[in-house]
Write a protein that holds these residues in place. Structure first.
Motif, mmCIF file in Angstrom:
data_model
loop_
_atom_site.group_PDB
_atom_site.id
_atom_site.type_symbol
_atom_site.label_atom_id
_atom_site.label_comp_id
_atom_site.label_asym_id
_atom_site.label_seq_id
_atom_site.Cartn_x
_atom_site.Cartn_y
_atom_site.Cartn_z
ATOM 1 N N ARG A 252 0.739 -1.345 -0.056
ATOM 2 C CA ARG A 252 -0.008 -0.094 -0.021
ATOM 3 C C ARG A 252 0.762 1.289 -0.002
ATOM 4 O O ARG A 252 2.053 1.089 0.573
ATOM 5 N N ALA A 253 0.342 2.285 -0.618
ATOM 6 C CA ALA A 253 1.045 3.607 -0.419
ATOM 7 C C ALA A 253 0.773 4.560 0.848
ATOM 8 O O ALA A 253 0.154 4.031 1.519
ATOM 9 N N GLY A 254 1.980 5.178 1.093
ATOM 10 C CA GLY A 254 1.835 5.969 2.078
ATOM 11 C C GLY A 254 2.293 5.395 3.675
ATOM 12 O O GLY A 254 2.425 6.173 4.560
ATOM 13 N N VAL A 255 3.061 4.537 3.517
ATOM 14 C CA VAL A 255 3.836 3.777 4.795
ATOM 15 C C VAL A 255 5.205 4.435 4.705
ATOM 16 O O VAL A 255 5.861 4.346 3.909
ATOM 17 N N PRO A 256 5.486 5.312 5.774
ATOM 18 C CA PRO A 256 6.823 5.721 6.020
ATOM 19 C C PRO A 256 7.859 4.826 5.856
ATOM 20 O O PRO A 256 7.681 3.827 6.202
ATOM 21 N N ALA A 257 9.118 5.291 5.546
ATOM 22 C CA ALA A 257 10.172 4.369 5.259
ATOM 23 C C ALA A 257 10.296 3.712 6.419
ATOM 24 O O ALA A 257 10.897 2.743 6.536
ATOM 25 N N TYR A 258 10.784 4.718 7.355
ATOM 26 C CA TYR A 258 11.321 4.147 8.859
ATOM 27 C C TYR A 258 10.206 3.194 9.609
ATOM 28 O O TYR A 258 10.932 2.304 10.133
ATOM 29 N N LEU A 259 9.121 3.280 9.213
ATOM 30 C CA LEU A 259 8.129 2.297 9.770
ATOM 31 C C LEU A 259 8.209 0.904 8.815
ATOM 32 O O LEU A 259 8.101 -0.007 9.553
ATOM 33 N N ASP A 260 8.098 0.957 7.702
ATOM 34 C CA ASP A 260 8.611 0.066 6.734
ATOM 35 C C ASP A 260 9.783 -0.840 7.017
ATOM 36 O O ASP A 260 9.676 -2.075 7.316
ATOM 37 N N ASP A 261 10.701 0.142 7.376
ATOM 38 C CA ASP A 261 12.259 -0.825 7.714
ATOM 39 C C ASP A 261 12.030 -1.473 8.932
ATOM 40 O O ASP A 261 12.536 -2.766 9.422
ATOM 41 N N LEU A 262 11.587 -0.736 9.845
ATOM 42 C CA LEU A 262 11.330 -1.467 11.227
ATOM 43 C C LEU A 262 10.738 -2.570 11.143
ATOM 44 O O LEU A 262 10.975 -3.631 11.809
ATOM 45 N N THR A 263 9.545 -2.593 10.595
ATOM 46 C CA THR A 263 8.571 -3.627 10.579
ATOM 47 C C THR A 263 9.436 -4.993 9.716
ATOM 48 O O THR A 263 9.381 -6.032 10.277
ATOM 49 N N MET A 264 9.871 -4.771 8.851
ATOM 50 C CA MET A 264 10.603 -5.828 7.904
ATOM 51 C C MET A 264 12.106 -6.335 8.878
ATOM 52 O O MET A 264 12.359 -7.464 8.883
#
Length: 535
Positions: A252-264
């Motif tokens: 999905r669009a709109g997920v901040p990079a820092y939150l995407d990285d932390l989750t992964m």
């Protein structure tokens, strides 16, 4: 992972609203028939205290779930009964006893566990709201809300892990969001078949699910949380040909990079996860209003920041995500001394808030990749007094120094109020005001109380008026900023507030009491000791 047998709190639909009602997964068509011989009836009072009001459902383990009322404290409860008691109910009762030892606002409260041989039952907190699983059926959550939920879950796990226990059942069906917005983690297991590391990785799963609506742990199911489990079904994550999951930003669009990285990073088995208290601290740091999210782009998340001249987060390290060393080892230097306020046998506590009466701390130099650890210690209280704005004779303001004398057997106490716990409906509240002498970074505030059942909150402000009725009115009117984990609902003798903003300093604190616990002749509370940890 543990099997799906045994206690498992879940949700059912009631009147268009999902209500957390029982320590058992919802029964489906394949659930075994329930033995109803000797079943309770509405109006029956168990243990001379818990009145059964409404039969809600029967869970898949054959237990009866009732909505009830604690006739002594006059609060709603959930009552989970099992026939018979004795050995067949041992696992349920042991799980309840273990859960009752960890008191935290983001954990479901367990009040009682009773074995009467022919039947056994657990009495626990009644929570009106939705599970994260059901909430996400309306679509993925915005990043700010997903972060707040992840923060609450990580804080709850930090409380559990601090006792040496494991939750072992973190998934969207056991994360509850109450109608008031409180996030509660339910259904801790005690079979010892899981690990704290899996708990922490499950927070990555919670973030992933909140952001995408998909569950990334299909190959390692969490107690029936994946597709194919009747009404508990959760869609599996989008995967490539090799089975790898798509990142939230690819879904999905709109997920901040820092939150995407932390989750992964949390989901990557090749990367060692941080401890739960460190993860909670980082999610609290990231849990900011949407209009302030821009500053996170430069400070980095709990992960591996590439070489940069920008200031790293307290949890950043060098190198790319796939070639980095583990998170936990890199974070130890930055967050030594972080305290999580819990009590294994007595009480404990949401979002970092508030700037009143505070001065922001300065940032570390941009070229300092590993800031020196801050030593956390017990702070000296320079001044303390009782705040009583609604009293004319001020007969209860003496003895404030007993709250900070280091003796938990010697404290300040209110008078006894009749009829109602809210000071007999005569006062809006009373409080203990603390002056730390100068602004400090605060890590935790702990209040040891004389009895269970009190309600209180922690406030801050900048006013320091003279000690008088009018001065107290002025102080209470200006102290509107709640700080630390809100602890309105509390069932222990120790309240601990944590989750403070690390970039904010506080000098004046107000422990504000709104409801008193039952006592002989009415309602009364003693505040035995208040301690403040910080730097």
């Amino acid at each position: 992972m543990p099997s799906s047998a045994g206690p498992s709190i879940d949700t059912i639909t009631e009147g268009g609203r999902v209500t957390q009602v029982g320590e058992g997964q919802e029964a489906d068509e394949s659930a075994p028939p329930l033995m109803t011989f000797g079943a309770p009836t509405a109006g029956e009072v168990l243990a001379e205290r818990y009145e059964l009001v409404e039969h809600i459902n029967n869970d898949s383990a054959g237990r009866l779930v009732w909505r009830g009322v604690d006739v002594i404290l006059r609060r709603p409860v959930a009552v989970v009964l099992r026939y018979p008691g004795g050995d067949s109910a041992t696992e349920m009762l042991q799980a309840a006893v273990a859960a009752s030892r960890v008191i935290h606002p983001n954990l479901v409260g367990v009040y009682d566990a009773i074995d009467e041989a022919e039947r056994a039952y657990v009495v626990r907190e009644w929570v009106d709201g939705q599970s994260l699983r059901d909430l996400a059926t309306e679509g993925p959550l915005d990043p700010a809300r997903a972060t707040a939920i992840g923060n609450a879950v990580a804080s709850a796990l930090a409380a559990v892990h601090a006792t040496g226990m494991v939750h072992g059942n973190v998934h969207p069906g056991t994360v509850m969001i109450s109608d008031e917005g409180r996030v509660v983690l339910a259904d801790a297991r005690t079979d010892g078949a899981d690990s704290q590391e899996n708990d922490i990785r499950a927070v990555g799963g919670i973030l992933y699910f909140a952001l995408t609506g998909y569950w990334p742990h299909a190959e390692a199911p969490l107690h029936g949380a994946t597709a194919g489990h009747g009404r508990a079904a959760i869609p599996d994550a989008v995967r490539d040909a090799s089975g790898g999951i798509a990142a939230p930003r690819q879904v999905r669009a709109g997920v901040p990079a820092y939150l995407d990285d932390l989750t992964m990073d949390l989901l990557d088995a090749e990367i060692a996860p941080p401890s739960s208290d460190v993860l909670a601290a980082e999610l609290a740091r990231l849990d900011v209003p949407a209009e302030e999210e821009h500053y996170l782009d430069n400070s980095g998340p709990l992960r591996f920041a590439a070489d940069t001249e920008e200031e790293p987060s307290p949890l950043a390290a060098a190198g790319g995500r796939k070639v980095a060393v583990g998170i936990a080892g890199l974070l130890a230097v930055a967050l030594v001394g972080l305290l999580i306020g819990i009590s294994a046998l007595g009480g404990d506590d949401e979002k970092p808030q508030g700037n009143a009466g505070a001065a922001p701390t300065s940032s570390a130099p941009a070229d300092d990749a590993t800031p020196a650890a801050t030593t956390v210690r017990k702070l000296t209280v320079a001044g303390v007094r009782i705040i009583d704005p609604d009293s004319k004779n001020r007969s209860e303001v003496d003895g404030a120094d007993k709250v900070i004398d280091g003796d938990e057997d010697n404290g300040w106490e209110t008078e006894t109020y009749r009829d109602r716990p809210n000071f007999g409906n005569l006062k809006k509240g009373m409080g203990v005001w603390l002056d730390l002498g100068e602004p400090h970074t605060v890590k935790s505030v702990q209040a040891v109380l004389s009895a269970t059942g009190a309600s209180a909150q922690l406030l801050t402000g900048s006013a320091n008026p003279p000690p008088s009725s009018s001065g107290d009115k002025q102080l209470v009117a200006s102290y509107k900023t709640r700080i630390g984990q809100p602890f309105e609902d509390h069932d222990g003798t120790t309240m601990t507030f944590n989750g403070f903003n690390a970039d904010t300093k506080y000098q004046y604190l107000l422990f504000w009491i709104t409801e008193l616990p039952p006592a002989e002749g009415g309602f009364k509370l003693g505040v035995q000791e208040i301690t403040v940890q910080g730097s």
